[in-house]
Write an enzyme that holds these catalytic residues in place. Structure first.
Site, mmCIF file in Angstrom:
data_model
loop_
_atom_site.group_PDB
_atom_site.id
_atom_site.type_symbol
_atom_site.label_atom_id
_atom_site.label_comp_id
_atom_site.label_asym_id
_atom_site.label_seq_id
_atom_site.Cartn_x
_atom_site.Cartn_y
_atom_site.Cartn_z
ATOM 1 N N HIS A 47 4.962 -7.732 16.747
ATOM 2 C CA HIS A 47 5.761 -6.515 16.667
ATOM 3 C C HIS A 47 5.132 -5.550 15.658
ATOM 4 O O HIS A 47 4.629 -5.964 14.609
ATOM 5 C CB HIS A 47 7.185 -6.879 16.238
ATOM 6 C CG HIS A 47 8.106 -5.712 16.097
ATOM 7 N ND1 HIS A 47 8.665 -5.082 17.186
ATOM 8 C CD2 HIS A 47 8.572 -5.077 15.002
ATOM 9 C CE1 HIS A 47 9.446 -4.099 16.752
ATOM 10 N NE2 HIS A 47 9.401 -4.080 15.435
ATOM 11 N N HIS A 82 13.342 -9.963 8.637
ATOM 12 C CA HIS A 82 12.571 -9.292 7.598
ATOM 13 C C HIS A 82 13.461 -8.840 6.439
ATOM 14 O O HIS A 82 14.675 -8.726 6.579
ATOM 15 C CB HIS A 82 11.820 -8.082 8.173
ATOM 16 C CG HIS A 82 12.675 -7.123 8.940
ATOM 17 N ND1 HIS A 82 13.131 -7.373 10.212
ATOM 18 C CD2 HIS A 82 13.162 -5.896 8.627
ATOM 19 C CE1 HIS A 82 13.851 -6.365 10.651
ATOM 20 N NE2 HIS A 82 13.901 -5.442 9.701
ATOM 21 N N GLU A 127 17.596 1.186 5.342
ATOM 22 C CA GLU A 127 17.538 1.617 6.741
ATOM 23 C C GLU A 127 18.905 2.119 7.195
ATOM 24 O O GLU A 127 19.915 1.445 6.997
ATOM 25 C CB GLU A 127 17.091 0.465 7.638
ATOM 26 C CG GLU A 127 15.696 -0.063 7.310
ATOM 27 C CD GLU A 127 15.285 -1.215 8.198
ATOM 28 O OE1 GLU A 127 16.061 -1.584 9.106
ATOM 29 O OE2 GLU A 127 14.189 -1.762 7.999
ATOM 30 N N HIS A 150 17.577 -9.192 7.234
ATOM 31 C CA HIS A 150 18.197 -8.842 8.508
ATOM 32 C C HIS A 150 17.259 -9.066 9.672
ATOM 33 O O HIS A 150 16.083 -9.353 9.522
ATOM 34 C CB HIS A 150 18.766 -7.422 8.504
ATOM 35 C CG HIS A 150 17.771 -6.337 8.224
ATOM 36 N ND1 HIS A 150 17.289 -6.066 6.969
ATOM 37 C CD2 HIS A 150 17.189 -5.423 9.035
ATOM 38 C CE1 HIS A 150 16.455 -5.039 7.004
ATOM 39 N NE2 HIS A 150 16.367 -4.634 8.256
#
EC number: 1.13.11.5
Length: 494
Positions: A326, A369, A375, A407
């Site tokens: 990713h 992560h 965020e 999260h």
């Protein structure tokens, strides 16, 4: 080969190129624009209104007045200098004295000294859609409809940021607004807006964003035809920094948000209304007002680079891995606002829409992560999603994770992704989501945590994480190794 599907601009779930449009704006937008981020632009409503070869003639064409607006220090480097010359019917200084008027009680601008009205959140917050006031209720225009969620810093020291939402049911009647604290980045989520700035009109609809810089006057009107329930959206306010395009690095000369897709208004003048006019000024989060007989939107011509602009997020050019793993979300940055730390932006504005995922031999969803960045996510349109941390709820709501909050996604779809057949697949279909990544952790207001009435949770219930299995503890080879290690440790102690 069959014909390509016929897509309508009324269907907000596509990339811009799918519509095969020959125009730079959607059909509902009635205005003309200039193109190109970071350019020097000029525009005149009446041909010949711009002076040639100088900025301030002794007598300007058509009896206009020259007025300079500077967005940066006079001594700023040429590459960072931002300023305009406006040629208007009457100077902006023709007005009454400033008067203190009632504040918007749900706006907050100082986050330097935490108090009982500001709250730190170590984990996650999430909100269902923020409420748009009913049209039969009190008149709520843009000046009254801004509500602060949280922020960091203070405009007085020219450093920091605030996140707001707006929810309105009325246009601004003979009223203009000017934010002397900082820049507004406005994200439309529900309803269409006609924003009249001193430099011309910007038409804003869901999936579009616009930036209105510090000190420029504007008014926000609801386009009733396309906004039966009113209008709602998000505002990111930055203090002491300007939004820029991110560097492309190895991507080369093109990609992400291309400069040519940013649109700037053309000169226009207001001939539809007469005075008196009220201009509401936000300073340190407080409201002051002046009145004047003439419209503030009387600029016949202008030139410079301190200009409001808009961008359609469906024009974003996505990049991602075509091999394994990713990619960090920074690859989806539309605009960035720098901080004093050269290695940590004050805020990155990111977008996630329909795109391909073709990564092989890898776990495709975002890995679990803990980021130093905080965020904030909000869905502009698309299906409602619920799940573990990093999930976004219904359009018009939002979610937040503080920096270093562990999260990822804990629902069964994500766990199942460990076992799916990794064929090329479309992700983000029929939705558009933006994310704000900031080096700051926010302090949140009472309105965000209580008075908004739509806070869903301050954290994800622990039971959610029970769905994440301990596969290591069930692995026979691993358990055999651990038992052997325990026996070896025991013999050493003996």
């Amino acid at each position: 080969m069959g014909e390509a599907p016929s897509l309508s601009f009324d269907t907000r779930t596509f990339h811009w190129t799918d519509a095969k449009s020959k125009a730079i704006t959607r059909p509902q937008d009635p205005y003309n624009y200039l193109q190109g981020f970071g350019n020097e632009h000029q525009s005149e409503f009446i041909p010949g209104a711009l002076p040639i070869g100088q900025n301030s003639p002794q007598i300007c064409p058509f009896g206009l007045y020259a007025e300079q607006v500077t967005g940066t220090s006079f001594a700023a480097s040429r590459s960072h200098s931002m300023r305009n010359f406006l040629y208007r019917r009457r100077p902006a200084c023709v007005h009454s004295t400033y008067e203190k008027i009632p504040d918007n009680p749900t706006i907050e601008s100082s986050f330097l000294n935490p108090s009982k009205d500001l709250h730190s959140i170590p984990s996650q917050l999430s909100w269902s859609p923020f409420k748009i006031p009913a049209k039969e209720a009190a008149v709520i225009d843009f000046t009254k409809g801004i509500h602060t969620l949280g922020g960091s810093g203070q405009p007085n020291v020219r450093e920091g940021i605030a996140y707001h939402i707006f929810a309105i049911n009325s246009s601004m009647k003979n009223t203009a607004f000017v934010n002397t604290d900082g820049d507004f980045l406005i994200v439309a989520q529900e309803g269409h807006l006609d924003i009249f700035t001193e430099l011309g009109h910007i038409y804003l609809q869901p999936s579009e964003i616009c930036v209105i810089q510090q000190g420029l006057r504007f008014k926000v009107d609801i386009v009733e035809k396309h906004s039966p329930s009113g209008a709602r959206g998000y505002i990111i306010e930055t203090w002491g920094t300007k939004w820029e395009l991110p560097e492309l690095g190895p991507l080369g000369g093109f990609g992400l948000a291309n400069p040519r897709d940013f649109l700037f208004p053309t000169a226009d003048i207001d001939t539809s209304s007469s005075g008196p006019w009220k201009i509401v000024s936000k300073q340190e989060g407080r409201y002051y007002a002046i009145s004047q007989d003439q419209t503030p939107f009387d600029v016949v011509a202008w030139h410079g680079n301190y200009i409001p602009y808009k961008y359609d997020l469906t024009k974003f050019v996505y990049h991602n891995t075509v091999s394994v793993d990713h990619t960090d979300p920074s690859i989806n940055t539309v605009l960035t606002a720098k901080s004093r730390d050269l290695h940590a932006p004050l805020c990155d504005f990111l977008v996630f829409g329909p795109r391909w995922d073709v990564a092989q031999n890898t776990f495709r969803p975002p890995y679990f992560h803990r980021n130093c960045a905080s965020e904030f996510l909000a869905r502009i349109y698309g299906l409602e999603v619920a799940g573990g941390r990093s999930e976004v709820f219904a359009p018009g709501g939002a979610s937040y994770e503080a920096g270093f909050t562990p999260h990822g996604n804990a629902d069964q779809r994500t766990i199942g992704a460990m076992h799916v057949d990794l064929k090329p697949m479309r992700v983000g279909e029929n939705q558009l989501t933006f994310m704000l990544e900031s080096c700051r952790s926010l302090l949140f207001t009472n309105w965000a945590l209580k008075d908004s009435g739509v806070l869903v949770a301050e954290d994800i219930p622990a039971s959610t994480w029970d769905t994440v299995p301990d596969r290591f503890g069930e692995n026979e080879e691993a358990i055999k190794f651990l038992k052997a290690m325990n026996r070896a440790s025991t013999s050493l102690v003996m």
